[in-house]
Design a protein around this motif. Structure first.
Motif, PDB file in Angstrom:
ATOM      1  N   TRP A 164       0.822  -1.217   0.000  1.00  0.00           N
ATOM      2  CA  TRP A 164       0.000   0.000   0.000  1.00  0.00           C
ATOM      3  C   TRP A 164       0.849   1.257   0.000  1.00  0.00           C
ATOM      4  CZ3 TRP A 164      -4.285   1.430  -1.739  1.00  0.00           C
ATOM      5  CH2 TRP A 164      -5.012   2.510  -1.237  1.00  0.00           C
ATOM      6  N   THR A 165       2.076   1.160   0.428  1.00  0.00           N
ATOM      7  CA  THR A 165       3.081   2.236   0.448  1.00  0.00           C
ATOM      8  C   THR A 165       2.686   3.437   1.299  1.00  0.00           C
ATOM      9  OG1 THR A 165       2.282   3.376  -1.554  1.00  0.00           O
ATOM     10  CG2 THR A 165       3.858   1.585  -1.850  1.00  0.00           C
ATOM     11  N   SER A 166       1.746   3.261   2.222  1.00  0.00           N
ATOM     12  CA  SER A 166       1.396   4.377   3.104  1.00  0.00           C
ATOM     13  C   SER A 166       2.293   4.428   4.328  1.00  0.00           C
ATOM     14  CB  SER A 166      -0.069   4.249   3.549  1.00  0.00           C
ATOM     15  OG  SER A 166      -0.263   3.040   4.266  1.00  0.00           O
ATOM     16  N   SER A 189       6.779   6.026  10.786  1.00  0.00           N
ATOM     17  CA  SER A 189       5.380   5.599  10.689  1.00  0.00           C
ATOM     18  C   SER A 189       4.686   5.729  12.042  1.00  0.00           C
ATOM     19  CB  SER A 189       5.291   4.156  10.203  1.00  0.00           C
ATOM     20  OG  SER A 189       5.559   4.070   8.830  1.00  0.00           O
ATOM     21  N   ASN A 233      -0.748  12.679   6.001  1.00  0.00           N
ATOM     22  CA  ASN A 233      -1.892  11.778   5.941  1.00  0.00           C
ATOM     23  C   ASN A 233      -1.607  10.644   4.952  1.00  0.00           C
ATOM     24  OD1 ASN A 233      -2.378  12.776   3.324  1.00  0.00           O
ATOM     25  ND2 ASN A 233      -3.763  14.365   4.075  1.00  0.00           N
ATOM     26  N   GLU A 234      -2.596   9.795   4.725  1.00  0.00           N
ATOM     27  CA  GLU A 234      -2.370   8.616   3.886  1.00  0.00           C
ATOM     28  C   GLU A 234      -1.963   8.986   2.470  1.00  0.00           C
ATOM     29  OE1 GLU A 234      -4.835   4.673   3.847  1.00  0.00           O
ATOM     30  OE2 GLU A 234      -5.710   5.997   2.339  1.00  0.00           O
ATOM     31  N   LYS A 235      -2.650   9.943   1.868  1.00  0.00           N
ATOM     32  CA  LYS A 235      -2.333  10.338   0.495  1.00  0.00           C
ATOM     33  C   LYS A 235      -0.937  10.955   0.410  1.00  0.00           C
ATOM     34  CE  LYS A 235      -5.675  12.053  -1.902  1.00  0.00           C
ATOM     35  NZ  LYS A 235      -6.714  12.962  -2.453  1.00  0.00           N
ATOM     36  N   SER A 237       1.526  10.436   2.513  1.00  0.00           N
ATOM     37  CA  SER A 237       2.514   9.395   2.815  1.00  0.00           C
ATOM     38  C   SER A 237       2.830   8.573   1.573  1.00  0.00           C
ATOM     39  CB  SER A 237       1.995   8.483   3.933  1.00  0.00           C
ATOM     40  OG  SER A 237       1.804   9.210   5.135  1.00  0.00           O
ATOM     41  N   ARG A 238       1.812   8.278   0.778  1.00  0.00           N
ATOM     42  CA  ARG A 238       2.036   7.510  -0.445  1.00  0.00           C
ATOM     43  C   ARG A 238       2.837   8.326  -1.456  1.00  0.00           C
ATOM     44  NH1 ARG A 238      -3.582   5.323  -2.412  1.00  0.00           N
ATOM     45  NH2 ARG A 238      -2.260   4.019  -3.736  1.00  0.00           N
ATOM     46  N   SER A 247       8.312   3.252  -3.014  1.00  0.00           N
ATOM     47  CA  SER A 247       7.046   2.635  -3.398  1.00  0.00           C
ATOM     48  C   SER A 247       7.306   1.396  -4.246  1.00  0.00           C
ATOM     49  CB  SER A 247       6.188   3.644  -4.176  1.00  0.00           C
ATOM     50  OG  SER A 247       4.968   3.066  -4.568  1.00  0.00           O
ATOM     51  N   SER A 250       1.018  -0.738  -5.224  1.00  0.00           N
ATOM     52  CA  SER A 250      -0.062   0.024  -4.627  1.00  0.00           C
ATOM     53  C   SER A 250      -1.274  -0.039  -5.551  1.00  0.00           C
ATOM     54  CB  SER A 250       0.361   1.481  -4.388  1.00  0.00           C
ATOM     55  OG  SER A 250      -0.588   2.140  -3.576  1.00  0.00           O
TER      56      SER A 250
END
Length: 393
Positions: A164-166, A189, A233-235, A237-238, A247, A250
């Motif tokens: 997921w690479t988050s 993380s 946030n998640e976006k 972080s990716r 990465s 994903s």
């Protein structure tokens, strides 16, 4: 006689297990947590219960035992633990180190000095931050699939990074190096408790099909010098993982021309950062190449046309570029070069870097990176056309 003398000397040198430690005399620590309480360090140790290893006793005994103690220094806290444990703690098998959000906000360098300096600790374990909770509460939560929660946290972190690479993985020695390297900030993380922490300490928590309390990785902490200054946030972080070439796999979704979504399984991502110094000003370049395949179609779209894939490629590039630009702007506002732009400038022009490295933050805030993104949707999976196109309303 000479041969005998040589053999005897070898026997003396090979003295055997002089430093051995019997399993019956040690308590193996899998996870360690550090909080700050009343101006002191609070050390929490998650120890494996040997009796839970056998199947006959696994149902009746807790797989772990959690101990904690306080001290002005971490060394005091470690030594004070011996007053409540009947065995010597063995720290060489630590899988994960949990630092509380409160301690990270105040500074982690003092805690890290003891961990790096002490011979009892190795430095190849992962470091995470307990988000909105204490490290003690987090290490006390019983988890499904893995008997030892520290192993669960380690394995789920690896899975989140690869699929997921988050999340990102950072070892203690990498974090220590990042704190003292000019032109590079660190990212750690975050992990949080979903549910009531008090309910998660009971072994019955894993007897439900849906555990009442669970652990979940949530965002990445941005470290400036040695203090936590913000969260991705998640976006974001990716996007950070893409920029820093971390990465691997994903998934994203794009919008179809006539509405609806189409899923893309990202198979390959390759990024490179380099710098050029012109007129005494640095320019940063980020090159990203990525490929993906159509994973699911939830719209009316013709996958037999080359124009369709050209449209998807264009949307793919726009998606990545927007996320990367927004993430870079956010970290520029925080004044944290988490990407290593400063290191790229150092490689490009060491003399220029020596002039600006102590004043890199204001320069970093003004940099406008040049993004070159090549994104291709290569395949449509095992099906050509979409089933959605065959359904008649």
């Amino acid at each position: 006689m000479r041969l005998t003398a040589c053999l005897l000397s070898i026997v003396i040198v090979l003295s055997g297990c002089w430093s051995r430690r019997e399993l019956n005399d040690i308590a193996i620590a899998e996870g360690v947590g550090i909080d700050v309480t009343d101006g002191q360090f609070e050390l929490t140790v998650q120890i494996v219960n040997p009796g839970s290893v056998t199947k006959a006793k696994a149902e009746h005994e807790m797989p772990i035992i959690v101990y904690s103690s306080k001290g002005v220094t971490l060394n005091e806290a470690v030594r004070r633990l011996t007053s409540s444990i009947s065995r010597n703690i063995y720290f060489a098998h630590i899988r994960i180190l949990v630092i509380s959000e409160e301690l990270a906000s105040k500074g982690i360098v003092k805690a890290m000095d003891y961990l790096m300096r002490g011979s009892e600790f190795r430095t190849d374990f992962d470091v995470v931050i307990a988000r909105e909770s204490t490290a003690k509460d987090l290490l006390s939560v019983m988890t499904p699939l893995e008997k030892v929660p520290a192993n669960y946290m380690f394995n789920s972190l690896e899975a989140a990074k690869k699929e997921w690479t988050s999340a990102v993985t950072i070892k203690l020695d990498q974090l220590s190096s990042g704190l003292v390297t000019p032109g590079k900030s660190s990212v750690i993380s975050g992990i949080q408790i979903i549910g009531d922490p008090a309910s998660g300490t009971n072994n019955s928590n894993i007897n439900y099909t849906t555990p009442r309390v669970r652990l979940q990785y949530s965002g990445n902490a941005v470290i400036k010098k040695d203090k936590l200054v913000g969260w991705l946030n998640e976006k974001e972080s990716r996007a950070y993982s893409v920029i820093t070439n971390q990465s691997k796999r994903s998934s994203i979704h794009l919008v179809c021309p006539e509405g609806g979504n189409i899923g893309i399984d990202i198979a390959r991502v390759k990024s490179k950062i380099y710098a050029v110094v012109k007129n005494d000003k640095p320019e940063i370049f980020i090159e990203t190449r990525t490929e993906g395949n159509v994973s699911d179609v939830e719209c009316q779209i013709n996958l037999f046309k080359t124009d369709t894939f050209a449209y998807l490629d264009k949307q793919y590039v726009a998606f990545l570029k927007s996320n990367m630009e927004n993430t870079i702007k956010k970290t520029q506002q925080l004044g944290t070069d988490i990407y290593g732009f400063g290191e790229a400038v150092h490689r490009a022009d060491p003399k220029y870097w020596n002039k600006v490295k102590h004043n890199w933050e204001p320069i970093f805030k003004q940099v406008e990176p040049h993004l070159y993104i090549i994104a291709k949707v290569r395949g449509a999976g095992t099906m050509g056309d979409s089933v959605v196109n065959d359904v008649k309303e």
